[in-house]
Structures are given as structure tokens and as C-alpha cells.
Scaffold this motif. Sequence first.
Motif, PDB file in Angstrom:
ATOM      1  N   LEU A 123     -15.453   5.926  -6.224  1.00  0.00           N
ATOM      2  CA  LEU A 123     -14.050   5.544  -6.328  1.00  0.00           C
ATOM      3  C   LEU A 123     -13.362   5.634  -4.973  1.00  0.00           C
ATOM      4  CD1 LEU A 123     -11.773   4.556  -8.089  1.00  0.00           C
ATOM      5  CD2 LEU A 123     -11.282   6.916  -8.751  1.00  0.00           C
ATOM      6  N   ARG A 124     -13.747   6.593  -4.148  1.00  0.00           N
ATOM      7  CA  ARG A 124     -13.163   6.677  -2.799  1.00  0.00           C
ATOM      8  C   ARG A 124     -13.428   5.391  -2.028  1.00  0.00           C
ATOM      9  NH1 ARG A 124     -15.732  10.457   0.256  1.00  0.00           N
ATOM     10  NH2 ARG A 124     -17.021  11.373  -1.374  1.00  0.00           N
ATOM     11  N   GLU A 125     -14.658   4.891  -2.108  1.00  0.00           N
ATOM     12  CA  GLU A 125     -14.994   3.667  -1.380  1.00  0.00           C
ATOM     13  C   GLU A 125     -14.297   2.456  -1.986  1.00  0.00           C
ATOM     14  OE1 GLU A 125     -18.920   0.978  -0.327  1.00  0.00           O
ATOM     15  OE2 GLU A 125     -19.095   3.162  -0.328  1.00  0.00           O
ATOM     16  N   ALA A 126     -14.258   2.384  -3.314  1.00  0.00           N
ATOM     17  CA  ALA A 126     -13.594   1.247  -3.964  1.00  0.00           C
ATOM     18  C   ALA A 126     -12.107   1.224  -3.644  1.00  0.00           C
ATOM     19  CB  ALA A 126     -13.807   1.322  -5.476  1.00  0.00           C
ATOM     20  N   MET A 127     -11.482   2.391  -3.631  1.00  0.00           N
ATOM     21  CA  MET A 127     -10.060   2.457  -3.293  1.00  0.00           C
ATOM     22  C   MET A 127      -9.816   2.073  -1.840  1.00  0.00           C
ATOM     23  SD  MET A 127      -7.622   3.069  -5.413  1.00  0.00           S
ATOM     24  CE  MET A 127      -6.396   3.707  -4.270  1.00  0.00           C
ATOM     25  N   ALA A 128     -10.702   2.487  -0.943  1.00  0.00           N
ATOM     26  CA  ALA A 128     -10.546   2.144   0.471  1.00  0.00           C
ATOM     27  C   ALA A 128     -10.638   0.638   0.675  1.00  0.00           C
ATOM     28  CB  ALA A 128     -11.606   2.873   1.302  1.00  0.00           C
ATOM     29  N   ILE A 129     -11.568  -0.007  -0.012  1.00  0.00           N
ATOM     30  CA  ILE A 129     -11.696  -1.460   0.075  1.00  0.00           C
ATOM     31  C   ILE A 129     -10.473  -2.146  -0.524  1.00  0.00           C
ATOM     32  CG2 ILE A 129     -12.995  -3.419  -0.878  1.00  0.00           C
ATOM     33  CD1 ILE A 129     -15.535  -1.782  -0.471  1.00  0.00           C
ATOM     34  N   ALA A 130      -9.950  -1.567  -1.606  1.00  0.00           N
ATOM     35  CA  ALA A 130      -8.817  -2.193  -2.303  1.00  0.00           C
ATOM     36  C   ALA A 130      -7.536  -2.184  -1.480  1.00  0.00           C
ATOM     37  CB  ALA A 130      -8.568  -1.486  -3.634  1.00  0.00           C
ATOM     38  N   GLN A 131      -7.464  -1.388  -0.419  1.00  0.00           N
ATOM     39  CA  GLN A 131      -6.264  -1.377   0.423  1.00  0.00           C
ATOM     40  C   GLN A 131      -6.257  -2.527   1.435  1.00  0.00           C
ATOM     41  OE1 GLN A 131      -4.143   0.787  -0.892  1.00  0.00           O
ATOM     42  NE2 GLN A 131      -5.959   1.281  -2.113  1.00  0.00           N
ATOM     43  N   HIS A 132      -7.360  -3.242   1.519  1.00  0.00           N
ATOM     44  CA  HIS A 132      -7.481  -4.378   2.444  1.00  0.00           C
ATOM     45  C   HIS A 132      -6.336  -5.383   2.232  1.00  0.00           C
ATOM     46  CE1 HIS A 132      -9.095  -7.781   4.564  1.00  0.00           C
ATOM     47  NE2 HIS A 132      -9.316  -8.463   3.461  1.00  0.00           N
ATOM     48  N   HIS A 133      -5.971  -6.068   3.288  1.00  0.00           N
ATOM     49  CA  HIS A 133      -4.791  -6.937   3.233  1.00  0.00           C
ATOM     50  C   HIS A 133      -5.012  -8.241   2.460  1.00  0.00           C
ATOM     51  CE1 HIS A 133      -6.922  -8.035   7.009  1.00  0.00           C
ATOM     52  NE2 HIS A 133      -6.580  -9.269   6.670  1.00  0.00           N
ATOM     53  N   ASP A 134      -6.187  -8.432   1.905  1.00  0.00           N
ATOM     54  CA  ASP A 134      -6.386  -9.511   0.940  1.00  0.00           C
ATOM     55  C   ASP A 134      -6.920  -8.962  -0.376  1.00  0.00           C
ATOM     56  OD1 ASP A 134      -5.597 -12.052   2.165  1.00  0.00           O
ATOM     57  OD2 ASP A 134      -7.154 -11.609   3.635  1.00  0.00           O
ATOM     58  N   ALA A 135      -6.616  -7.709  -0.664  1.00  0.00           N
ATOM     59  CA  ALA A 135      -7.052  -7.106  -1.926  1.00  0.00           C
ATOM     60  C   ALA A 135      -5.837  -6.745  -2.758  1.00  0.00           C
ATOM     61  CB  ALA A 135      -7.938  -5.885  -1.650  1.00  0.00           C
TER      62      ALA A 135
ATOM     63  N   THR B 192       0.828  -1.201   0.000  1.00  0.00           N
ATOM     64  CA  THR B 192       0.000   0.000   0.000  1.00  0.00           C
ATOM     65  C   THR B 192       0.864   1.252   0.000  1.00  0.00           C
ATOM     66  OG1 THR B 192      -0.128  -0.426   2.378  1.00  0.00           O
ATOM     67  CG2 THR B 192      -2.084  -0.908   1.068  1.00  0.00           C
ATOM     68  N   HIS B 193       0.384   2.268  -0.697  1.00  0.00           N
ATOM     69  CA  HIS B 193       1.041   3.569  -0.746  1.00  0.00           C
ATOM     70  C   HIS B 193       0.483   4.446   0.369  1.00  0.00           C
ATOM     71  CE1 HIS B 193       2.265   7.509  -2.401  1.00  0.00           C
ATOM     72  NE2 HIS B 193       3.202   6.830  -3.028  1.00  0.00           N
ATOM     73  N   TYR B 194       1.336   5.265   0.965  1.00  0.00           N
ATOM     74  CA  TYR B 194       0.916   6.043   2.130  1.00  0.00           C
ATOM     75  C   TYR B 194      -0.290   6.929   1.835  1.00  0.00           C
ATOM     76  CZ  TYR B 194       3.260  10.257   0.311  1.00  0.00           C
ATOM     77  OH  TYR B 194       3.640  11.334  -0.450  1.00  0.00           O
ATOM     78  N   ASN B 195      -0.387   7.466   0.625  1.00  0.00           N
ATOM     79  CA  ASN B 195      -1.516   8.311   0.252  1.00  0.00           C
ATOM     80  C   ASN B 195      -2.829   7.546   0.388  1.00  0.00           C
ATOM     81  OD1 ASN B 195      -2.276  10.275  -2.767  1.00  0.00           O
ATOM     82  ND2 ASN B 195      -3.153  10.316  -0.738  1.00  0.00           N
ATOM     83  N   ALA B 196      -2.850   6.311  -0.128  1.00  0.00           N
ATOM     84  CA  ALA B 196      -4.058   5.494  -0.073  1.00  0.00           C
ATOM     85  C   ALA B 196      -4.350   5.019   1.347  1.00  0.00           C
ATOM     86  CB  ALA B 196      -3.928   4.306  -1.019  1.00  0.00           C
ATOM     87  N   ILE B 197      -3.304   4.756   2.143  1.00  0.00           N
ATOM     88  CA  ILE B 197      -3.509   4.370   3.544  1.00  0.00           C
ATOM     89  C   ILE B 197      -4.203   5.494   4.297  1.00  0.00           C
ATOM     90  CG2 ILE B 197      -2.354   3.891   5.738  1.00  0.00           C
ATOM     91  CD1 ILE B 197      -0.135   2.488   4.149  1.00  0.00           C
ATOM     92  N   ILE B 198      -3.696   6.705   4.142  1.00  0.00           N
ATOM     93  CA  ILE B 198      -4.277   7.857   4.839  1.00  0.00           C
ATOM     94  C   ILE B 198      -5.730   8.044   4.423  1.00  0.00           C
ATOM     95  CG2 ILE B 198      -4.156  10.358   5.105  1.00  0.00           C
ATOM     96  CD1 ILE B 198      -1.082  10.076   4.745  1.00  0.00           C
ATOM     97  N   ASP B 199      -5.996   7.941   3.124  1.00  0.00           N
ATOM     98  CA  ASP B 199      -7.357   8.123   2.635  1.00  0.00           C
ATOM     99  C   ASP B 199      -8.317   7.108   3.228  1.00  0.00           C
ATOM    100  OD1 ASP B 199      -6.830  10.330   1.092  1.00  0.00           O
ATOM    101  OD2 ASP B 199      -6.988   9.303  -0.842  1.00  0.00           O
ATOM    102  N   GLN B 200      -7.935   5.821   3.224  1.00  0.00           N
ATOM    103  CA  GLN B 200      -8.878   4.802   3.688  1.00  0.00           C
ATOM    104  C   GLN B 200      -9.068   4.870   5.198  1.00  0.00           C
ATOM    105  OE1 GLN B 200      -9.190   1.677   5.264  1.00  0.00           O
ATOM    106  NE2 GLN B 200      -7.144   1.553   6.145  1.00  0.00           N
ATOM    107  N   MET B 201      -8.015   5.173   5.939  1.00  0.00           N
ATOM    108  CA  MET B 201      -8.168   5.329   7.385  1.00  0.00           C
ATOM    109  C   MET B 201      -9.057   6.531   7.701  1.00  0.00           C
ATOM    110  SD  MET B 201      -6.712   2.943   9.206  1.00  0.00           S
ATOM    111  CE  MET B 201      -6.815   3.784  10.795  1.00  0.00           C
ATOM    112  N   SER B 202      -8.825   7.633   7.010  1.00  0.00           N
ATOM    113  CA  SER B 202      -9.613   8.844   7.257  1.00  0.00           C
ATOM    114  C   SER B 202     -11.086   8.611   6.948  1.00  0.00           C
ATOM    115  CB  SER B 202      -9.078  10.000   6.404  1.00  0.00           C
ATOM    116  OG  SER B 202      -7.745  10.306   6.751  1.00  0.00           O
ATOM    117  N   MET B 203     -11.351   7.865   5.889  1.00  0.00           N
ATOM    118  CA  MET B 203     -12.730   7.598   5.500  1.00  0.00           C
ATOM    119  C   MET B 203     -13.477   6.864   6.611  1.00  0.00           C
ATOM    120  SD  MET B 203     -13.985   5.783   1.985  1.00  0.00           S
ATOM    121  CE  MET B 203     -15.717   5.618   1.586  1.00  0.00           C
ATOM    122  N   GLY B 204     -12.850   5.822   7.157  1.00  0.00           N
ATOM    123  CA  GLY B 204     -13.487   5.084   8.235  1.00  0.00           C
ATOM    124  C   GLY B 204     -13.588   5.866   9.519  1.00  0.00           C
TER     125      GLY B 204
END
Length: 990
Positions: A399-411, A136-148
Motif C-alpha cells: 500500500l505504501r508503494e501504491a499510494m506513492a504512485i497514486a500521488q503522481h500528477h496524472d494519477a 494531493t494531501h501533505y501527508n501523502a506528499i511527504i510519504d511519497q517523497m520520503s520513500m523515493g
Amino acid sequence: MAYGTVFLAAILSLSVGSSLAKCGYQSCNPTKPNRVNVHLVPHTHDDVGWLKTVDEYFYGANNSIQHAGVQYILDSVISALAKDPGRRFIYVESAFFERWWHQQDEKTQFQVKQFVNDGRLEFINGGWSMNDEACTHYNAIIDQMSMGLRFLVNTFGKCGIPRVAWHIDPFGHSREQASLFAQMGFDGFFFGRLGYNDKLHRLNTKTMEQVWHTNENLGSPADLFFGALYNGYGPPPGFCYDRGCNDPPIQDDPTLFDYNVDERVAKFTKYAKDQAAFFQTDNIIMTMGSDFQYENANAWYKNLDKLIKYVNAKEEESGIHLLYSTPSCYVSNLNAANKTWTTKKEDFMPYGDAPHNFWSGYFVSRPSIKGYVRESNNILQVCKQLECLKTTKASSERLREAMAIAQHHDAVTGTEKQHVADDYAKRLSMGRVQCQALISEAISSDISQKTGFKMDATTSDHCNYANISICPTSETQNSFTVVVYNPIARSVTSPIRLPVNQATYTVMGPNGTTVSSQIQDVTASTKSVRRDRGSATKELIFMATIPPMGYTTYQVTAPSMNMISRLGAIRHSRPATTINRVDGDVIISNEILSLSFDGITGLLKSMTNLGSNISNIMTQSFYWYESSTGNNVSIQGSGAYIFRPNKSVPYPLFDGTSVLVKVVKGDVVQEVQQQFTPWLSQVVRLYKGQSAAEFTWTVGPIPIGDGLGKEIITRFDTNIQSGQTFYTDSNGRQMMKRVLYQREDYPYVNSEPVAGNYYPINSRIIINDTMSQFTVMTDRSQGGSSLSNGSVEIMIHRRILKDDNRGVGEPLNETGQFGDGLMVRGTHTVSLATPKKAAYIQRILGEEIYMKPYFYVSTAMGNQSPVSSSFISQALPANVHLLTLEQLKPNILLLRLEHQFEVGDDKAFSKPVTVSLRDLFKPFGISDVEELSLSANQVLKSVDRLQWKIEGSSTTTPQAFKPIPATAPDFNVTLNPMDIRTFNVTVSRH
């Protein structure tokens, strides 16, 4: 007063700041002195896709694959919590909870809010998913954590703010991930997977819990307490009480034959004492639950109630006291122990669960989905920016939601079943379509506003397959407009490649300037990959210059012969010079770099930095490791998770004959086309003015007719004296020093000399000596190493015929659209520079690769003159990256600014830098600025983290992140190296 109004008032009384709320550390069940306090943590681990899709997991569908239904788990838990105020439960994945929450009636929502306010239901971690840490890239990590986390705080107020990070299942843990957690305000971090040798050493030295120095640039504020869980994340052996568990329930009727309380108490007490012997305080944690458990919460709690009752009845003699608890309550008790803790600096990569079982294969598994995720993140950032800058009907939400799901550790890891990978890709595709509509709408609106020309956004062609020379509009139209948007807040010059079918074109830029362009044939490799999906015979190439956070349009026209004779002086695209056969060495060069290729083999021979006068003997080729299927040493084979080659030395894919196919030289780019095998080719490119070379490889279908799984690498061999040291990035930010056959924390056992020395690469791998630094930048997550002096290897594709027995139940044998093996195309961006200049190059290149200019083609502008426009008033300094611009409300935006250099990277650019926000953006003015935690769920000045005593320091850690007010009127923001500062900004639109 209507019932609904009364109910709403009751809910509001339990919101943020309510005196009724007693969540957090004050809600913890009490421990007892002079006892080993066993913190029982009821929990479920709910993968956001793995063996089933995210929808199947939520609803409990497709149970023939795996029995799991998240909606039933949450229903069951809420019912069980209502029966006893002493019970506790933690929940992690916001993606699932948000779905469930919106399906509940007001009565249930009110009850859940009460449980949250009382600390009976506690959110831990709280990201949209439990993201992976290697791919995972830090940008996407921050986004998905912030979303939740924003969903939780908006729904539950202060009591919806998790205090502990919880990554119990990811397969290795990165330093940057821990740093991000610290900056999000977490007090602790727990994980379940720990390398077998590391765990053994930590148990023997009682260092399963320490303070992690996560970022030397940020110092003490980034320190984070962490704990490695004793039993992974499952319950103690013999004490599982869910559907599918076979352990005996506690049978406490002494009149019945199967009465077993004494035996159960004795066994649990022994286990607790055994665990306590490896820890340093009178508190230990036990995870009571596992994957998708608590669908029958009643069975769990009924037995745990009894376990607590009967163990505590004998605590005077056993010294063991049980209590319902949470990870945050456990952290609070460790903190209160007033102990001095040892520290750690490096990361936990790669993870291995046995001497021959290194989980370094997933760094590369499913390379196409990895590339798609990274590219989708690029589109998402563009989309979010334009959503803030212009009013649009379309939205970035999907796309925000799809990207957040895609950072999952089995995605993004590639460790899911094939139909689940397809589901992730489908979600990303649908989100991209929505965002592409937004991008077209926003830019068309701005062009219309500035020029008066009404531009139809629906005519846009986003050229989704341009990487294989497919773009219907540019292929079929003789005149069209190319719109290029730059999401970086400084000017960028970037190549544009378009599939076309005419022999000559003119490319007109703003102010009537004719842009130099080049025409060349589509490569044979590209034609073989795309098959019948495109008809372009040529590519049009030109360099686009785009202003900071703005766009430029280019008018492309294929003139008739009569027009050519009339236009005369106007420069047309020039056909590149193509050389099919060469005598002697081949050299391609631009103003900065020169690459030479051996005239006999066609392989790279040397690389020279012309400006720094550095020349390095260098070869590059491709190799393959044979995937092990097990042997007499270990039955373990390679698979989606695990990389285990049969031999330590790979087989070459160069057969000794020339790989050179063509040399193409033009005004814009020079390139060497190579064919290594019928299924593996490469184009090495040098664009005009660029400081790095591009190595674009096409791999697949990997042949499996011989019955062998194959893992494909590219390898650069240089004369740089790097010894056994190399560097890889941590989630695209910090650089980690790696030394072959060494670990920071424990004695290294060289059981797998290749796989055990492979590390995740999210953006770059580096080797250097006193004279030169060689950097390879990646366009997606990959794995690699430097296994010998001066060498860099990166794995780019894998096709394996056997499952590695880690649960996915399928071999990593992906097929493509046409039913044969998956074909993958990617690019490595390669630079050679002095160590003093290299950091600047690789930091700037890293930003440009993951935030590439985005282009699309339109026929809407006709003969309208090209335009160029920027949405910001001035470019940001090169060391400042505008990481996030996202709309929260019409007049409230989320803004993140990042200092993208580390201390010591560069003499000039590693210094602090100040930016004024007041007039930065043209479409709006900023009237108020409030600084937040990194995850944007807390006001920064209110973040109050626990303090820890550490060895070798007279002060406690972490020191607070101290906000430096960005006060009116200028709202100046100062950034130190590696700072990311997050703000809510109130705007008034012009």
C-alpha cells in the motif's frame, strides 16, 4: 578472495563519505566569465502512468498508444555516459529507477555508482513519483517523497541526495508544496508550467527566478529559490534528437552537400541570446529532452557534443558558451552570482495556458479515485502505526508503494486514460487488502495478549462498502464484535454506521456499559446505488469513543424477544422517528448546532451555532455548468484538465418542488433526506455532540441523453459579508487568501470569470466576516470558489463528452460497475462559528476527517467482554498531531510530530508546545533520538542549504532549520506553529 567479495568491497569504497566521491556542486563542469553560460540539461520526463500503466511504461509495452519504454532509456543513457566523462544526465522518478536498478547485474550497478559519485548521473527531485500539487494531501506528499529519497540515499549514500526539486509537468504549484521542499533541504525548485499571463509578466520584468517565502509561520528557513523554465521542459525549437523528433541532425562534414553547422550554430545562438535577455545573470538553463526521451541516448549526445563543440568555437564573437550541466549546477552558478533577488509569497494556482484555458477541471476529475486515494491514505497510516506497535506477518509495503504512485500528477488528478485509472485503483485495492490483514492481525494479537482470549484475525470483515450499507457479517450475523481503531493521539468520539437486518440490537461497550444506539431504514438512494450487491434493510448507528492511538471493541447482539423481556433494564437500539410528510419548517439539532429547512421547498434555510448564539440565513442546493465544446471566442472545451463552462451562471437542479423526502430523528443522529433529481440526492446529518453537520451527497449517473457535458456543484448562499474574499487550504495545511479577479504577481485578465477563479480544495474552504466564519470541509480533493458575497460553491462531479486536447485523448465520461455513468458519494462537513473559535474547530475537524477511526467487524470474540486499550501512555495536546509512525527496521522507527495550528489561528493553541517522547509509547521505550530533515534522508544538523540575498532584507536567506536536541532522558520536543519535526528513534520493546 572470491570475486563477489572483492566487488562488494569496491562498491563499499564508493559509499557515503568516500573520499573518492566528488558529486554535488564540486562535480559541475566549469562555466566561463564574460559569457552567457548555457546549461544544457539532458533529461527525460517519465510519467508514472498516464496514457499507459506504470508497468507498460517501464517495459515499453502497448506502444500502439505511446512509444515509451523506461528500461531502455536507462540502459541507453548509462551506455552513453560511459563514453565521455563530461556528459551529464539527470533522473527524477525513483519508482522507475528502483525497478531498473534491481534488474541490473553487479557490474552495471558498480558503474552506475561511479557515475553518481562523479556527478555524471544526478538524481533530481527524487520522489517515488513527481506528485501533483493541487489534489494531493501533505501527508501523502511527504510519504511519497520520503520513500523515493530514502531509497536513493540507502543505495548511493550522500551522492544520492538531490539538491533541487523538479516539478516540470504538474499543472500549477502550491505554496505548501514549496514549503515542504524547503523543509526537505532542497536548494532550489524548478517548474515548467506557468500561467500564460504570469509568464508574460515575469519575462517582461525579469522575474522568472525569485525567492519564495513559502511559509510565514516558519519564516526564513522555509524560503526557497525557484525558477520557471523558459521553454516548458522541452528543448529549444529545432534541437530535438530523439525517436519521433524531426529536427535536422548536425551534419558537420564540409565535403557533403547537407553540411549545416553554420546554420545550426546561428539558430541556436540566436535562441540563447533571446532567452538570456529575459534573465538576470550570465547563466541560463535549457532542458534537452522531454517525455520518455533518450531511448536513443546516442543520437542525443552525439548531436549535443557537436553543438557544444561548434557553438563554443565561436564564443569569442557570440558571447555564448555551452556546457553539459544539471539543475543543481545551474543553481550553484546563480548563487555564486551574488545577486539580490526579488521575492514572492502566494502560489501559482490556477494554471492557465491561454485566456480561455484554465486547468481547474482536474481539481475534481475522477472524484471516485480521488476519494479512494484519500481513504487509502487513512488506512495506510493506521497500518504503519500498527506495524510499529505489534509484530505482524503482513506488511504495509504494497500500500505504501501504491499510494506513492497514486500521488503522481496524472494519477490522483484524474488526467489519465481510463485503463490507467483502473490500474491505480487495482494497486490501491491490493495494498489495502494486505494492510487490512495487518490491522486485524495486530489488534487480535494485542487483545489475545491482554485478555488471554485467542482471537482469530481471519474472521475479520473490513466492510469495504459500508458507505453504501454493505457489510456481509453485520448483515447476516445476529452477534458480532465491532473493532474501532483511532490513529489520532488523542481520544475521539466518532459515529459508526452498520448495515443490519434485525429490528433491535444491544451495543455493549467496555466495562459492561450499554451504548446508546439507533436503528433506521436504509435510504432509497443507497438501495439504488448498491443495486443487488447488499441486502440490508436497516442501519445500526452508535457513537464509538476510542482512546488515543488505541482501539475499543463493541459487542453487538440482536436479542430474541425472550431475551429482551429477561434483560429488561438493558438499553436496546431505539428505532428512529421517521417523518414522511411535514407541516411547516423542519429543524434538526444537537447540543451545538441547529439547522432549519424550509417546509415548502425542503431546502436548507438557516444554520445556528447554539453555544455562540450565531444564526445565519443560509440556503444550499445543487447546480450544473454546461461544459463548453468551444465557441466563436475560443475552440477550447472542458475536459479532464480544463474547466470551461458555457455560461458563468449555472443551471439549478432544484425544480421548484419540494426536495424533502424524510426527516429522521433518533438518540444518536438527526437527519434530513433530500431528493433533488432521480440521480442526485443528499442526507444532512447532525450527530450527537458533534460540532459540525454532515452533508452527504450521492451524484450519478449524470444524464447525457441531451448530448451535453455537465459539471455538478453544490452551493451555499449565506448572509456573511465576505465581499470578494475567501480562503482555501494549501494541500491540507496553510490557508491561502483568495480575492476574486486578483493575482499577487500580475494584472488579472477576466477572460473566464468562473474557471479562472476556481482553486483546489484539499480540506476546506472558508468565508467570514467580523461575526461569523463558515467552513466547508471536504473528504477528497475538489475545486471551488466564492463567486459572490457570502457564497461558497464546490464542484463534486463532472461528466464530459469531449476531450480537451491536452494529450489524454479520451473524454471524461466514466462508467460505473453496471455500465452506466459513474455514481459518486461524498461528504462535506460544515461548521458555523465565531472567527475566534472557528480555527480550532476546522483544524481539529481536518485532522479527524483525514485520520478517521478505522473499524471492522469480527465474529471471533463470541461473548468475550469488550475491551479498550491505548498504545500511548498519555494523549498528545490538541495542537499536536502524530503525523508519522513507520517502521524502518525492527528497532528503528520513523516518527513525525506536527504542530497543526498556524500563528494567529487560536489564542491558546497557536502557542509553542513541548512533548516528551521518552515514555510516550507503551509497547516500547525510546533509547535514542536523531532529528532528520522532513524527508528523512538527511540528519538535520548536516543540512547546509545555499544562502540567497533578497530585497528588503539585511540578512541572507534561508536561515538554517536549527535542531533543538531531544536529549535523554526525557527526549523533550518543542513544536512551534506549523512545525513538522522528523526523528529516527531507536526503541527497545517491552
